[in-house]
Every structure is written in structure tokens, then in C-alpha cells.
Design an enzyme around this catalytic site. Structure first.
Site, PDB file in Angstrom:
ATOM      1  N   ASP A  91      31.690  34.219  30.847  1.00 44.83           N
ATOM      2  CA  ASP A  91      32.713  35.109  31.407  1.00 44.83           C
ATOM      3  C   ASP A  91      32.295  35.493  32.827  1.00 44.83           C
ATOM      4  OD1 ASP A  91      35.036  37.170  30.129  1.00 44.83           O
ATOM      5  OD2 ASP A  91      33.978  37.883  31.949  1.00 44.83           O
ATOM      6  N   GLU A 148      39.396  34.481  32.448  1.00 45.94           N
ATOM      7  CA  GLU A 148      38.163  34.057  33.098  1.00 45.94           C
ATOM      8  C   GLU A 148      37.068  33.875  32.065  1.00 45.94           C
ATOM      9  OE1 GLU A 148      37.940  37.098  31.751  1.00 45.94           O
ATOM     10  OE2 GLU A 148      36.470  37.886  33.221  1.00 45.94           O
TER      11      GLU A 148
HETATM   12  N1  GTP Z   1      43.457  35.006  39.650  1.00 41.61           N
HETATM   13  C1  GTP Z   1      43.534  35.025  38.347  1.00 41.61           C
HETATM   14  N2  GTP Z   1      43.117  36.116  37.675  1.00 41.61           N
HETATM   15  C2  GTP Z   1      43.178  36.122  36.316  1.00 41.61           C
HETATM   16  C3  GTP Z   1      43.668  35.063  35.618  1.00 41.61           C
HETATM   17  N3  GTP Z   1      43.586  35.326  34.278  1.00 41.61           N
HETATM   18  C4  GTP Z   1      43.061  36.571  34.192  1.00 41.61           C
HETATM   19  N4  GTP Z   1      42.813  37.069  35.425  1.00 41.61           N
HETATM   20  C5  GTP Z   1      42.254  38.302  35.753  1.00 41.61           C
HETATM   21  O1  GTP Z   1      40.924  38.450  35.293  1.00 41.61           O
HETATM   22  C6  GTP Z   1      40.643  39.812  35.216  1.00 41.61           C
HETATM   23  C7  GTP Z   1      39.827  40.136  34.033  1.00 41.61           C
HETATM   24  O2  GTP Z   1      39.284  41.408  34.201  1.00 41.61           O
HETATM   25  P1  GTP Z   1      38.506  42.175  33.131  1.00 41.61           P
HETATM   26  O3  GTP Z   1      38.844  41.621  31.769  1.00 41.61           O
HETATM   27  O4  GTP Z   1      38.732  43.566  33.328  1.00 41.61           O
HETATM   28  O5  GTP Z   1      36.989  41.936  33.401  1.00 41.61           O
HETATM   29  P2  GTP Z   1      36.168  41.931  34.687  1.00 41.61           P
HETATM   30  O6  GTP Z   1      36.797  42.551  35.835  1.00 41.61           O
HETATM   31  O7  GTP Z   1      35.851  40.455  34.998  1.00 41.61           O
HETATM   32  O8  GTP Z   1      34.894  42.672  34.329  1.00 41.61           O
HETATM   33  P3  GTP Z   1      33.827  42.243  33.382  1.00 41.61           P
HETATM   34  O9  GTP Z   1      34.297  41.008  32.569  1.00 41.61           O
HETATM   35  O10 GTP Z   1      33.514  43.354  32.530  1.00 41.61           O
HETATM   36  O11 GTP Z   1      32.672  41.834  34.237  1.00 41.61           O
HETATM   37  C8  GTP Z   1      41.941  40.502  35.231  1.00 41.61           C
HETATM   38  O12 GTP Z   1      42.104  41.189  36.461  1.00 41.61           O
HETATM   39  C9  GTP Z   1      42.981  39.419  35.132  1.00 41.61           C
HETATM   40  O13 GTP Z   1      44.191  39.709  35.853  1.00 41.61           O
HETATM   41  C10 GTP Z   1      44.106  33.905  36.332  1.00 41.61           C
HETATM   42  O14 GTP Z   1      44.548  32.927  35.792  1.00 41.61           O
HETATM   43  N5  GTP Z   1      44.034  33.933  37.682  1.00 41.61           N
END
Ligand code: GTP
Length: 606
Positions: A471, A514
Site C-alpha cells: 500500500d 493504491e
Molecule cells: N489518483 C488516484 N487516486 C486514487 C485512486 N484510487 C484511490 N485513490 C486515492 O487514494 C487515496 C487513499 O487514501 P487513504 O486510504 O486515506 O490512505 P493514505 O492517504 O494513502 O494513507 P495511508 O494508506 O494510511 O498511508 C484516496 O485519496 C483515494 O482518492 C486512483 O485510481 N487514482
């Protein structure tokens, strides 16, 4: 698809062999006829030579008879003139010695007392003298030629009377002549010549060669068979004594008074004078036999070839029937002209008139160059072809064949397999169903099915299998700070680095925004930890260039877990990996956490 075999050679041989057989038969007939002519000519020539030679021998004998008659005449003159003495008789005998050898002459008076003799006491040694004197006719003039034997050789005792003016017998002249000694003086005999001299009673009185096993004095014609010869006065006679067949010429020679007839027989051994001829006949026969053997050999070869051709034809017909009824499209293509030579029913069904005999094979392909490039570089990839129902994807297999009985030129056997359905499915699977459009990694669905196979394999082969959960750290911030597009780009780069850090057999998948998973085949926890560290470092150490020229760096947290053979599927291991990932996040991120089997975690970090 019906294969027709070439017939030209068979037809040629079919005509040539009977013609050759006729020529051989004609050759044999000509040889036999020629041999017969040669034989007849040889017999005729031999008979002519024999006739001449017999005449020479006859003349020789007649000359000697004349000489002996002259001697008797001289003896009569000596008696009548009173000049008869031993010396005069010795002189008389000496005059004949050169031509007739050691002849002896004796003269007796009417009472058979010796009056004179050419050699002292010879009258006592002359064979059959007493009989010769006793048989002397006292009334009519008599000159007897009596055959006698002298030291195993033939001789003649001539007893002639001498009469006074009143016709009374007053003396008997006896001349002893060794016949065989000088019989053939001055005559050159051909090899194999045999001579016999028979008296009027057909008794043998002289013969040549001397060693011949014929007993002198025997009254035996010595003839087993007799048939006429090629020239009058000659005959073919088989001797009973030596079994030899001879060509014989005969002459009658008159001697004595009253006249008695001796028979002179001269014979050539037929085998001898025909020897050269026989050799040429054997040579001709051997030549004819060789040609005959060749002809028989040729006939056998042709029959064998015919049987083989029939066998090949049956075999070819069988193959042709099999190919004809195959559901797979099959064609024979001319390797030079690239036209269709033969097409089976399946090919015609699939492509229609385009696939008829004589049509260019390249027209069946979606792209004009496909056929030529396929010929040179065979491929396992399906090729689009223009079937009746639309474009079909076919696997094309080519096998080059040399010229054969069916086709004079090189040909290519082409088999087609319609894989359009599979091709379509594969395409769908690879695009919509199984792959993440943003990163190109496998998606969760594909990962799930791959996980089933991996679990089966690990359980079956008792090999370790690890799961890696990844992740991105603080990814929300990236989106929030740089926008969603930059976030996508970071995701793509991280995905590429993730996949590149794994081994070929491992599978990387994007299973959430992600969140990523990896299946590490044949990998225990220690190895998985090494691989996870490699991934973590690769992403951490790769700066990501933004369009503005700035760079940002991204870290990841990773949890890994081992699949247990006792588990039904990968769910447990996946959950343990997620838990380990959560632990990594909790522990400060940018680290790898290993999920212990008993759920107590160990971890490593930057
Ligand atoms: N650009 C982009 N962002 C994505 C996509 N899928 C998910 N996201 C973003 O990934 C982010 C996931 O954030 P969180 O689950 O809060 O986790 P984080 O900010 O990475 O924090 P931690 O995992 O705790 O380190 C969200 O802001 C989603 O909008 C995608 O396909 N493209």
C-alpha cells in the site's frame, strides 16, 4: 482432393518391353537360322575337302598297286627270259623300297619249291604263304591279293601265276608288301582324319591312325548308324568302336585277278571340323541367353514396380480419403507458383470458390503479404483469413514436400486450424476481464483465479507460497497536493517498479485504489522478505519527475504472509498479509512486516 499418379513411365515401359521381347525372339531365330546355315556350309566344305583328300589317297594307293603290278610283270619277264636269280629279285625289291618300304619277293616253281628269293630264307617267314600257294588256280590266270597281318600291322601277300606258252603254270610269284607302312606317303591329312581299307569281304586290312582300337582282319563294318552326307559319295557314320561320328567318303579300288574290290574309307571326325563353328554357336547362344536374362529381369522389375505403384496408389488413395474427410482445412500449394494444387472439402467449405484448385493461395489471407511472410517465418500466432462468413483467425502449419508421383514440383502441405473463438476469448480476457487499465497489472479477478492455480500447485508439489500486500504511504496527500493526474502517474510508476522487482514467475496485481498484491511462487517467508525489501527500496529510491520539473518520492508499506497447506485457499494468507501491512502502517510506514504463522509479527523498516 483426389490424387492422380503420373503414368508416363509406366506407359513407356509397357510399350518398350514387348518390343524388346520381339527383338530378342527375332535375334534368337536369326541366330538359330544362321547357325544352321553355318553348320550346313561347314559340312559341305568338309565334304568337299574330304572328297579331294580321298581322291588323293585313292590315287596314292592306285599308284602303288600299279607299281606292284609292274614288279610282278618284271618278275614274269625274268622267269620267261631265264634271268631269275636271287640277285635280280633283290634288285627288283630295292627299286620299290623308297615308295613301299621293305617288300619281299619270292618265286616258286609249279611244285611250290623256291626258285629264287629277294632275301635269303624269306619264303619261310612270309605269313600265310602256304595258303596263298595252295589256292593258286592251275587253269585260269590268277593274281591274288591276300590281306595278312605282319607284326600287328596290315600287309598284303600278292601271289601271281606265271604260265608258259601253252598256259600251263610254271611259276608262282609272291610279293609281300607291308601295307600301312607307306600307305599315306605324300598325303597331308586334316586333324581327326581316320582311314580304313577293307577287302572285298569287308575285312579290315589297313587303318590310320595305327593305334585305333580296330582289329585287323576282322570282318566288321564298324557302323552304328549311317546317313547320307552333303556331297554324293559321302555319309555321316557313327563308329561302334569309338563312338565318334565321322563324315566318310568311300572309293572302290579293284585289285588282282579275278578282279576283287577293296574299299577305301576316309573319315573326318565331325566334332573336330565343327569345333570353331560350335564355339561361335555357343557364343551366339550365350549372347542370346544374356539378352533373355536381361529381358526376364526387366519384366520382373516392371512387375515389381507395377505392384509397388499399385501399393502406393492404394496408400495415396487412403491418405487422400482421410485428408478429404478431415474437418480441418488442408491444401497442397505449388511452392513455386503459390497456387492451390488441391483443397479438401473443409477448406472449400470455409473459403468457397476462393479455395478452388488453381487459385492463388495468398488471396485467402487478410493481408496480401501474410502468406509470403508465413512461408519464410512460421509463427504460432493466429493469422486473419478471409473465410466465407467473414474474417477468421487461423493457425497456419506449413510442411514443404519434394516433387513426388502426384506433383512434379515442390509443394507445401498447409493445414489450417480455426482458432477464432479462442483468439476472441483470449483477447477479451486479456483486456476487459483480467487487467487493470491504468497500470497494466492483473486485476483482482485475475489474481483470484491465478491464486487458485498457485494454491493447487503449492499443495500438490509441497512447495512454499507467499503473499505480498503493498500500500502506498500517504497517497491521499499526493492527490490532494498535486492533483489526481499526478496521483495516477505515481500509481503507474509504482506499479511498474513493483512488477519489475519481482521474478518472472511471480504475479503482481492491483486490487484497490493504491493497494497491490503479489503471488510469490515457490517462495518461503525469508525469500519473500528479501523480495519485499527489494520492492520497497526500488520505489523509495526512484524520484518521480513532475511536469513542473519538481520531483517527489513515494514510499510503500508491505506485509507478507505464508500460505499454509492446511488452508483451503489463499484467503487466510491474504488476510494475514493485510494484517501485517496494517502493522507496518502502524509501525510508521515505509517498511516490510512479516506475518508469523502464529500471528505474532516481525518487521523490518527503513
Ligand atoms: N489518483 C488516484 N487516486 C486514487 C485512486 N484510487 C484511490 N485513490 C486515492 O487514494 C487515496 C487513499 O487514501 P487513504 O486510504 O486515506 O490512505 P493514505 O492517504 O494513502 O494513507 P495511508 O494508506 O494510511 O498511508 C484516496 O485519496 C483515494 O482518492 C486512483 O485510481 N487514482
Amino acid at each position: 482432393m483426389r490424387v492422380r499418379l503420373a503414368k508416363s513411365r509406366q506407359t513407356w515401359l509397357g510399350i518398350a518391353l514387348p518390343a524388346l521381347a520381339t527383338l530378342v525372339a527375332a535375334n534368337i531365330l536369326i541366330n538359330v537360322w544362321q547357325s544352321w546355315r553355318d553348320l550346313t556350309a561347314a559340312d559341305a566344305l568338309a565334304a568337299q575337302r574330304l572328297d579331294v583328300q580321298t581322291s588323293l589317297i585313292e590315287k596314292n594307293i592306285r599308284d602303288r598297286i600299279d607299281a606292284l603290278n609292274g614288279t610282278i610283270g618284271v618278275a614274269r619277264t625274268l622267269i620267261d627270259a631265264g634271268g631269275l636269280t636271287d640277285a635280280s629279285l633283290r634288285t627288283l625289291a630295292a627299286t620299290l623300297r623308297d615308295s613301299m618300304g621293305n617288300i619281299d619277293i619270292a618265286v616258286f616253281d609249279a611244285d611250290r619249291h623256291v626258285r629264287a628269293e629277294s632275301r635269303a630264307g624269306v619264303s619261310n617267314a612270309l605269313p600265310e604263304l602256304a595258303a596263298a600257294l595252295t589256292r593258286m588256280d592251275t587253269r585260269a590266270p590268277t593274281e591274288r591279293w591276300t590281306p595278312v597281318q605282319w607284326r600287328q600291322n596290315g600287309a598284303v601277300l600278292i601271289s601271281a601265276d606265271n604260265r608258259d606258252r601253252t598256259g600251263a603254270l610254271n611259276a608262282v610269284i609272291v610279293v609281300f608288301v607291308p601295307l600301312e607302312q607307306h600307305l599315306l606317303d605324300g598325303v597331308t591329312l586334316a586333324p581327326g582324319t581316320a582311314i580304313r581299307l577293307l577287302d572285298s569281304a569287308q575285312r579290315l586290312i589297313a587303318r590310320y591312325p595305327l593305334a585305333a582300337s580296330v582289329t585287323l582282319g576282322e570282318r566288321a563294318p564298324d557302323t552304328a548308324t549311317r546317313r547320307p552326307g552333303p556331297v554324293e559319295g559321302t555319309a555321316f557314320v557313327s563308329s561302334r568302336t569309338d563312338g565318334i561320328e565321322r563324315l566318310v567318303a568311300s572309293r572302290r579300288i579293284g585289285v588282282g585277278q579275278p578282279l576283287a574290290y577293296w574299299t577305301l574309307e576316309v573319315g573326318y571326325a565331325v566334332r573336330t571340323y565343327r569345333r570353331d563353328l560350335r564355339f561361335s554357336v555357343y557364343l551366339n547362344a550365350a549372347g542370346a541367353a544374356c539378352v533373355l536374362i536381361m529381358l526376364i529381369g526387366g519384366t520382373l522389375l516392371v512387375r515389381r514396380e507395377k505392384a509397388l505403384r499399385e501399393h502406393v496408389a492404394r496408400y495415396t488413395q487412403m491418405i487422400s480419403t482421410i485428408v478429404e474427410n478431415m474437418p480441418t482445412p488442408v491444401a497442397m500449394i505449388d511452392a513455386t507458383a503459390n497456387d492451390i494444387l488441391l483443397a479438401n472439402a473443409a477448406l472449400l467449405d470455409t473459403f468457397g470458390a476462393l479455395a478452388a484448385d488453381g487459385q492463388p493461395f495468398s488471396r485467402l489471407f487478410g493481408h496480401a503479404d501474410d502468406w509470403s511472410s508465413l512461408r519464410e517465418n512460421p509463427t504460432d500466432e493466429p493469422v486473419p483469413m478471409l473465410a466465407r462468413g467473414g474474417t477468421r483467425h487461423m493457425l497456419v502449419r506449413c510442411t514443404r514436400l519434394p516433387p513426388n508421383q502426384a506433383f512434379d514440383t515442390d509443394s507445401i502441405l498447409v493445414t489450417l486450424a480455426d482458432v477464432s473463438r479462442h483468439h476472441q476469448l483470449l483477447k477479451q480476457l486479456r483486456t476487459a476481464a483480467d487487467f487493470d487499465p491504468l497500470t497494466g497489472l492483473a486485476n483482482r479477478r485475475y489474481f483470484a483465479s491465478a491464486a487458485e492455480h498457485a494454491v493447487d500447485q503449492a499443495r500438490r508439489l509441497h512447495r512454499p507460497l507467499s503473499v505480498l500486500a503493498l500500500d502506498l504511504d500517504f497517497f491521499k496527500r499526493v492527490n490532494d497536493t498535486w492533483g489526481h493526474a499526478v496521483g495516477d502517474r505515481v500509481l503507474q510508476i509504482a506499479a511498474r517498479l513493483f512488477e519489475a522487482s519481482l521474478r518472472d514467475d511471480d504475479l503482481a496485481a492491483r486490487v484497490g485504489g493504491e493497494e497491490f498484491l503479489a503471488l510469490l511462487l515457490d517462495t518461503d517467508l525469508a525469500q519473500a522478505q528479501t523480495i519485499a525489501e527489494r520492492v520497497r527500496l526500488a520505489i523509495q529510491d526512484t524520484p518521480i519527475m513532475l511536469d513542473s520539473g519538481k520531483t517527489l518520492s513515494q514510499t510503500v508499506s508491505i506485509g507478507i504472509a505464508l500460505f499454509l497447506e492446511t488452508e483451503a485457499d489463499l484467503t487466510g494468507a491474504q488476510e494475514r498479509a493485510d494484517a501485517a501491512l496494517y502493522a507496518a502502517k502502524q509501525a510508521g510506514r515505509n517498511r516490510v512486516t512479516v506475518a508469523a504463522v502464529d500471528a505474532s509479527d516481525t518487521s523490518s523498516s527503513a
